[in-house]
Scaffold this active site. Structure first.
Site, PDB file in Angstrom:
ATOM      1  CB  SER A  99       9.847   4.902   0.425  1.00 19.41           C
ATOM      2  OG  SER A  99       9.451   3.980  -0.559  1.00 19.41           O
ATOM      3  CE  LYS A 174      11.404   3.020  -2.989  1.00 17.49           C
ATOM      4  NZ  LYS A 174      11.157   2.622  -4.381  1.00 17.49           N
TER       5      LYS A 174
HETATM    6  P1  NAD Z   1      -0.770   6.423  -1.757  1.00 19.14           P
HETATM    7  O1  NAD Z   1      -0.839   7.845  -1.315  1.00 19.14           O
HETATM    8  O2  NAD Z   1      -1.400   6.002  -3.033  1.00 19.14           O
HETATM    9  O3  NAD Z   1      -1.380   5.483  -0.602  1.00 19.14           O
HETATM   10  C1  NAD Z   1      -1.203   5.697   0.757  1.00 19.14           C
HETATM   11  C2  NAD Z   1      -2.471   5.235   1.478  1.00 19.14           C
HETATM   12  O4  NAD Z   1      -2.256   5.341   2.895  1.00 19.14           O
HETATM   13  C3  NAD Z   1      -3.700   6.088   1.159  1.00 19.14           C
HETATM   14  O5  NAD Z   1      -4.772   5.251   0.761  1.00 19.14           O
HETATM   15  C4  NAD Z   1      -3.993   6.821   2.468  1.00 19.14           C
HETATM   16  O6  NAD Z   1      -5.367   7.082   2.671  1.00 19.14           O
HETATM   17  C5  NAD Z   1      -3.451   5.820   3.486  1.00 19.14           C
HETATM   18  N1  NAD Z   1      -3.097   6.371   4.797  1.00 19.14           N
HETATM   19  C6  NAD Z   1      -2.420   7.506   5.090  1.00 19.14           C
HETATM   20  N2  NAD Z   1      -2.238   7.602   6.422  1.00 19.14           N
HETATM   21  C7  NAD Z   1      -2.799   6.512   6.983  1.00 19.14           C
HETATM   22  C8  NAD Z   1      -2.924   6.028   8.329  1.00 19.14           C
HETATM   23  N3  NAD Z   1      -2.416   6.709   9.371  1.00 19.14           N
HETATM   24  N4  NAD Z   1      -3.550   4.841   8.536  1.00 19.14           N
HETATM   25  C9  NAD Z   1      -4.067   4.144   7.489  1.00 19.14           C
HETATM   26  N5  NAD Z   1      -3.975   4.542   6.193  1.00 19.14           N
HETATM   27  C10 NAD Z   1      -3.342   5.707   5.952  1.00 19.14           C
HETATM   28  O7  NAD Z   1       0.787   6.047  -1.718  1.00 19.14           O
HETATM   29  P2  NAD Z   1       1.515   4.844  -2.494  1.00 19.14           P
HETATM   30  O8  NAD Z   1       1.884   5.285  -3.850  1.00 19.14           O
HETATM   31  O9  NAD Z   1       0.743   3.594  -2.282  1.00 19.14           O
HETATM   32  O10 NAD Z   1       2.872   4.790  -1.653  1.00 19.14           O
HETATM   33  C11 NAD Z   1       2.949   4.229  -0.349  1.00 19.14           C
HETATM   34  C12 NAD Z   1       4.431   4.112   0.025  1.00 19.14           C
HETATM   35  O11 NAD Z   1       5.079   3.259  -0.925  1.00 19.14           O
HETATM   36  C13 NAD Z   1       5.186   5.449   0.001  1.00 19.14           C
HETATM   37  O12 NAD Z   1       6.143   5.470   1.037  1.00 19.14           O
HETATM   38  C14 NAD Z   1       5.845   5.441  -1.369  1.00 19.14           C
HETATM   39  O13 NAD Z   1       6.996   6.263  -1.399  1.00 19.14           O
HETATM   40  C15 NAD Z   1       6.159   3.971  -1.528  1.00 19.14           C
HETATM   41  N6  NAD Z   1       6.283   3.481  -2.922  1.00 19.14           N
HETATM   42  C16 NAD Z   1       5.384   3.840  -3.873  1.00 19.14           C
HETATM   43  C17 NAD Z   1       5.532   3.356  -5.176  1.00 19.14           C
HETATM   44  C18 NAD Z   1       4.562   3.711  -6.291  1.00 19.14           C
HETATM   45  O14 NAD Z   1       4.887   3.439  -7.464  1.00 19.14           O
HETATM   46  N7  NAD Z   1       3.415   4.278  -6.016  1.00 19.14           N
HETATM   47  C19 NAD Z   1       6.593   2.488  -5.480  1.00 19.14           C
HETATM   48  C20 NAD Z   1       7.472   2.121  -4.480  1.00 19.14           C
HETATM   49  C21 NAD Z   1       7.308   2.618  -3.186  1.00 19.14           C
END
Ligand code: NAD
Length: 304
Positions: A99, A174
């Site tokens: 997002s 989104k």
């Molecule tokens: P999260 O923090 O659980 O996961 C993010 C992952 O990215 C982590 O494992 C982190 O170590 C990794 N990371 C960070 N920088 C990195 C890089 N440069 N290279 C490789 N890996 C890297 O976050 P999430 O909840 O999975 O959310 C991810 C995206 O999806 C966000 O933009 C969030 O807004 C969106 N989103 C989340 C949800 C939800 O319910 N969790 C739902 C819809 C959308």
């Protein structure tokens, strides 16, 4: 099984969402190369689910037909693209599922196009439960041919795919979706607090709302499950929701749209991040309103 032209997928970001989404791709027969800045997550994914783990982004994208990014913010995506370097070869397709910020994504897309790499944005809605079942809603921005190319991959993760416009349009959509979710959550918590003070039972209120016009996603899927239960563990971070509302406000600003109600919502979510501290689930936002009220929902205990 037939998985189309995109077979080898570098999957960057094995977090709350990335893990179950990448697992769907493994299950659908794609060759998944998992990668995360926390390398043990990628290794654990390969061991427990399948596919391969790469130690860094360059190693992950080398030889990949498509690259998926699902990282916290556009800043993280920028860093990941930088880390991919020249290993991201011409002809590859980058599917950005975070997002993110539409203007940042447009910038990435232009820079990559100059190197022969196509990019679309494909943010998702539905949270961890629908990521697990492959029933996400996916909002697509970008060139129609690139969107079509990505479809077989996206179909393994989502059931509702909607092409909403050019690059960045999926992320604008989104952010606006989450603005509504964030506002609906907050107003719902306030309504429960008022009701509790009046003498209504919050759990019963949720049942009545769900049979009435006050129903929303929070009344259906969040209040009983994560707030009244005091679990606060929906799997979507408070900082991430605050970020999404800020992105919506950026889009409002860029389009010259006055949105005082949305601005107040942004201020409240951003304040909660500071007040409640790092690492909280977004459903802990209820504790912000509880502190203002000096009273917790559910048992009538004082808010901590
Ligand atoms: P999260 O923090 O659980 O996961 C993010 C992952 O990215 C982590 O494992 C982190 O170590 C990794 N990371 C960070 N920088 C990195 C890089 N440069 N290279 C490789 N890996 C890297 O976050 P999430 O909840 O999975 O959310 C991810 C995206 O999806 C966000 O933009 C969030 O807004 C969106 N989103 C989340 C949800 C939800 O319910 N969790 C739902 C819809 C959308």
């Amino acid at each position: 099984m037939e998985v189309g032209a995109l077979r080898r997928i570098a999957f960057i970001g094995i977090g709350n969402m990335g893990w179950p989404m990448a697992a769907r791709l493994v299950e659908a027969g794609f060759q998944v190369v998992a990668c995360d800045v926390a390398p043990e997550r990628a290794t654990r994914f390969a061991n427990e689910i399948g596919g391969e783990a790469a130690g860094d982004a360059a190693a992950a994208v080398r030889g990949a037909d498509a690259v998926i990014t699902i990282l916290p913010t556009s800043k993280h995506v920028g860093r990941a693209i930088e880390a991919m370097g020249d290993a991201l070869a011409p002809g590859a397709l980058l599917i950005e599922m975070s997002s993110g910020v539409p203007t940042a994504t447009r910038g990435f897309s232009e820079a990559l196009a100059a190197r022969g790499v196509a990019m679309i944005d494909a943010p998702v809605s539905g949270g961890v439960p629908r990521a697990r079942t492959g029933e996400l809603a996916i909002m697509l921005g970008g060139d129609a041919a690139a969107v079509q190319r990505a479809e077989p991959v996206l179909r393994a993760m989502g059931t509702t795919l909607t092409h909403v416009g050019g690059i960045g349009a999926g992320q604008a959509m989104k952010a606006l979706n989450n603005l509504m979710g964030a506002a609906g959550f907050l107003i719902g918590v306030e309504a429960l607090l008022i009701g509790q003070r009046f003498g209504l039972d919050p759990a019963q209120m949720v049942d009545v709302l769900n049979a009435s016009t006050g129903m929303n996603n929070s009344t259906q899927k969040k209040f009983k499950q994560f707030v009244l239960s005091r679990r606060f563990d929906a799997g979507f971070g408070l900082e991430l929701m605050a970020k999404d509302v800020s992105v919506a406000l950026e889009v409002a600003h860029d389009t010259g749209t006055p949105v005082p109600f949305a601005a107040l919502c942004r201020e409240m979510w951003a304040s909660a991040v500071n007040l409640l501290g790092p690492g909280m689930d977004h459903t802990a936002m209820a504790q912000f309103s509880e502190r203002l009220a000096g009273e917790a929902l559910g048992g009538g205990n004082r808010a901590s």
